[in-house]
Design a protein around this motif. Structure first.
Motif, mmCIF file in Angstrom:
data_model
loop_
_atom_site.group_PDB
_atom_site.id
_atom_site.type_symbol
_atom_site.label_atom_id
_atom_site.label_comp_id
_atom_site.label_asym_id
_atom_site.label_seq_id
_atom_site.Cartn_x
_atom_site.Cartn_y
_atom_site.Cartn_z
ATOM 1 N N SER A 27 0.554 -1.372 0.054
ATOM 2 C CA SER A 27 -0.009 0.034 0.009
ATOM 3 C C SER A 27 0.949 1.333 -0.006
ATOM 4 C CB SER A 27 -1.008 0.149 1.270
ATOM 5 O OG SER A 27 -0.204 0.031 2.681
ATOM 6 N N ALA A 28 0.150 2.421 -0.250
ATOM 7 C CA ALA A 28 1.210 3.497 -0.500
ATOM 8 C C ALA A 28 0.455 4.835 0.357
ATOM 9 C CB ALA A 28 1.014 3.910 -1.927
ATOM 10 N N HIS A 29 1.216 5.884 0.273
ATOM 11 C CA HIS A 29 0.501 7.033 0.984
ATOM 12 C C HIS A 29 0.013 7.862 -0.083
ATOM 13 C CE1 HIS A 29 2.036 6.402 4.961
ATOM 14 N NE2 HIS A 29 2.902 5.708 4.563
ATOM 15 N N VAL A 30 -0.875 8.261 -0.383
ATOM 16 C CA VAL A 30 -1.732 9.029 -1.363
ATOM 17 C C VAL A 30 -1.658 10.454 -1.056
ATOM 18 C CG1 VAL A 30 -3.761 9.252 -2.905
ATOM 19 C CG2 VAL A 30 -2.867 6.910 -2.144
ATOM 20 N N ILE A 31 -1.347 11.179 -1.998
ATOM 21 C CA ILE A 31 -1.508 12.848 -2.130
ATOM 22 C C ILE A 31 -2.626 13.017 -3.304
ATOM 23 C CG2 ILE A 31 -0.639 14.925 -2.496
ATOM 24 C CD1 ILE A 31 2.082 13.870 -1.395
ATOM 25 N N TYR A 32 -3.794 13.564 -2.710
ATOM 26 C CA TYR A 32 -5.106 13.581 -3.585
ATOM 27 C C TYR A 32 -5.279 14.985 -3.729
ATOM 28 C CZ TYR A 32 -9.569 12.748 -5.369
ATOM 29 O OH TYR A 32 -10.701 12.853 -6.404
ATOM 30 N N GLY A 33 -5.504 15.345 -5.015
ATOM 31 C CA GLY A 33 -6.418 16.664 -5.373
ATOM 32 C C GLY A 33 -6.783 16.602 -6.574
ATOM 33 N N SER A 34 -8.092 17.283 -6.771
ATOM 34 C CA SER A 34 -8.733 16.999 -8.057
ATOM 35 C C SER A 34 -9.308 18.496 -8.512
ATOM 36 C CB SER A 34 -9.702 15.954 -7.840
ATOM 37 O OG SER A 34 -10.881 16.327 -7.272
ATOM 38 N N VAL A 35 -10.136 18.571 -9.632
ATOM 39 C CA VAL A 35 -10.937 19.317 -10.366
ATOM 40 C C VAL A 35 -12.268 19.149 -9.469
ATOM 41 C CG1 VAL A 35 -9.935 19.890 -12.295
ATOM 42 C CG2 VAL A 35 -11.656 18.428 -12.275
ATOM 43 N N ALA A 36 -12.989 20.438 -9.046
ATOM 44 C CA ALA A 36 -14.001 20.513 -8.357
ATOM 45 C C ALA A 36 -15.185 19.585 -9.033
ATOM 46 C CB ALA A 36 -14.528 22.032 -8.143
ATOM 47 N N THR A 37 -15.272 19.553 -10.345
ATOM 48 C CA THR A 37 -16.138 18.693 -10.871
ATOM 49 C C THR A 37 -16.004 17.436 -11.108
ATOM 50 O OG1 THR A 37 -15.011 18.904 -13.149
ATOM 51 C CG2 THR A 37 -16.706 20.686 -12.488
ATOM 52 N N LYS A 38 -15.219 16.737 -10.290
ATOM 53 C CA LYS A 38 -14.892 15.366 -10.382
ATOM 54 C C LYS A 38 -15.932 14.698 -9.257
ATOM 55 C CE LYS A 38 -10.758 14.018 -12.641
ATOM 56 N NZ LYS A 38 -9.547 13.392 -12.546
ATOM 57 N N ASP A 39 -16.132 13.339 -9.301
ATOM 58 C CA ASP A 39 -16.764 12.547 -8.473
ATOM 59 C C ASP A 39 -15.681 11.996 -7.324
ATOM 60 O OD1 ASP A 39 -18.359 10.979 -6.694
ATOM 61 O OD2 ASP A 39 -19.142 9.708 -8.538
ATOM 62 N N ASN A 40 -15.586 13.030 -6.479
ATOM 63 C CA ASN A 40 -14.528 12.753 -5.573
ATOM 64 C C ASN A 40 -14.874 11.713 -4.556
ATOM 65 O OD1 ASN A 40 -12.241 14.736 -6.234
ATOM 66 N ND2 ASN A 40 -13.883 16.357 -5.745
ATOM 67 N N LYS A 41 -15.900 11.548 -4.069
ATOM 68 C CA LYS A 41 -16.142 10.429 -3.129
ATOM 69 C C LYS A 41 -15.830 9.257 -3.667
ATOM 70 C CE LYS A 41 -18.118 8.643 0.510
ATOM 71 N NZ LYS A 41 -16.966 7.920 1.288
ATOM 72 N N ARG A 42 -16.354 8.917 -5.025
ATOM 73 C CA ARG A 42 -16.136 7.737 -5.682
ATOM 74 C C ARG A 42 -14.677 7.397 -5.886
ATOM 75 N NH1 ARG A 42 -17.459 7.340 -11.450
ATOM 76 N NH2 ARG A 42 -16.432 5.367 -11.876
ATOM 77 N N MET A 43 -13.970 8.458 -6.381
ATOM 78 C CA MET A 43 -12.466 8.147 -6.369
ATOM 79 C C MET A 43 -11.611 8.024 -5.114
ATOM 80 S SD MET A 43 -11.754 11.314 -9.358
ATOM 81 C CE MET A 43 -9.746 10.684 -9.406
ATOM 82 N N ILE A 44 -11.873 8.528 -4.127
ATOM 83 C CA ILE A 44 -11.409 8.297 -2.707
ATOM 84 C C ILE A 44 -11.927 6.928 -2.412
ATOM 85 C CG2 ILE A 44 -11.256 9.076 -0.223
ATOM 86 C CD1 ILE A 44 -11.351 12.130 -1.358
ATOM 87 N N ASP A 45 -12.963 6.549 -2.308
ATOM 88 C CA ASP A 45 -13.510 5.313 -1.901
ATOM 89 C C ASP A 45 -12.623 4.216 -2.622
ATOM 90 O OD1 ASP A 45 -15.313 6.214 -0.237
ATOM 91 O OD2 ASP A 45 -16.884 5.777 -1.392
ATOM 92 N N ALA A 46 -12.215 4.384 -4.035
ATOM 93 C CA ALA A 46 -11.523 3.531 -4.730
ATOM 94 C C ALA A 46 -10.008 3.475 -4.105
ATOM 95 C CB ALA A 46 -11.430 3.871 -6.198
#
Length: 108
Positions: A1-20
């Motif tokens: 497993s890895a340490h993730v740094i996450y940031g995205s555009v405001a229009t993305k489905d962030n919950k779905r991406m983070i859940d993955a």
């Protein structure tokens, strides 16, 4: 497993991406990119989408996010920057300079 740094555009489905990302992450630290051309997601609300046991914090400046993750990651653990190519592209210069990218490119 890895340490993730996450940031995205405001229009993305962030919950779905983070859940993955949760099952493959030791921690998820949220941040934002700086480009003025796209609206970025606010890192504080993004952090609330991460389960408490995986929260690495939220940072307005990706340099601070990286400094934090480097403190908590062990030498053999990967750090992954994801969520947006804007964020990955901006952070890439922290590892590889623009000059090196241009100098070493090859045409196919």
């Amino acid at each position: 497993s890895a340490h993730v740094i996450y940031g995205s555009v405001a229009t993305k489905d962030n919950k779905r991406m983070i859940d993955a990302l949760v099952p493959i992450s030791k921690s998820i630290t949220t941040t934002r990119f700086q480009t003025p051309f796209r609206k970025t997601s606010n890192p504080a609300p993004l952090e609330t989408m991460v389960p408490a046991s995986k929260r690495g914090g939220s940072f307005l400046d990706y340099n601070d996010a990286l400094a934090h993750v480097k403190k908590i990651a062990k030498k053999n653990e990967a750090i992954v920057v994801t969520g947006s190519l804007y964020l990955a592209g901006e952070m890439r210069k922290l590892w590889i300079s623009e000059d090196d990218i241009v100098k070493n490119r090859s045409s196919l």
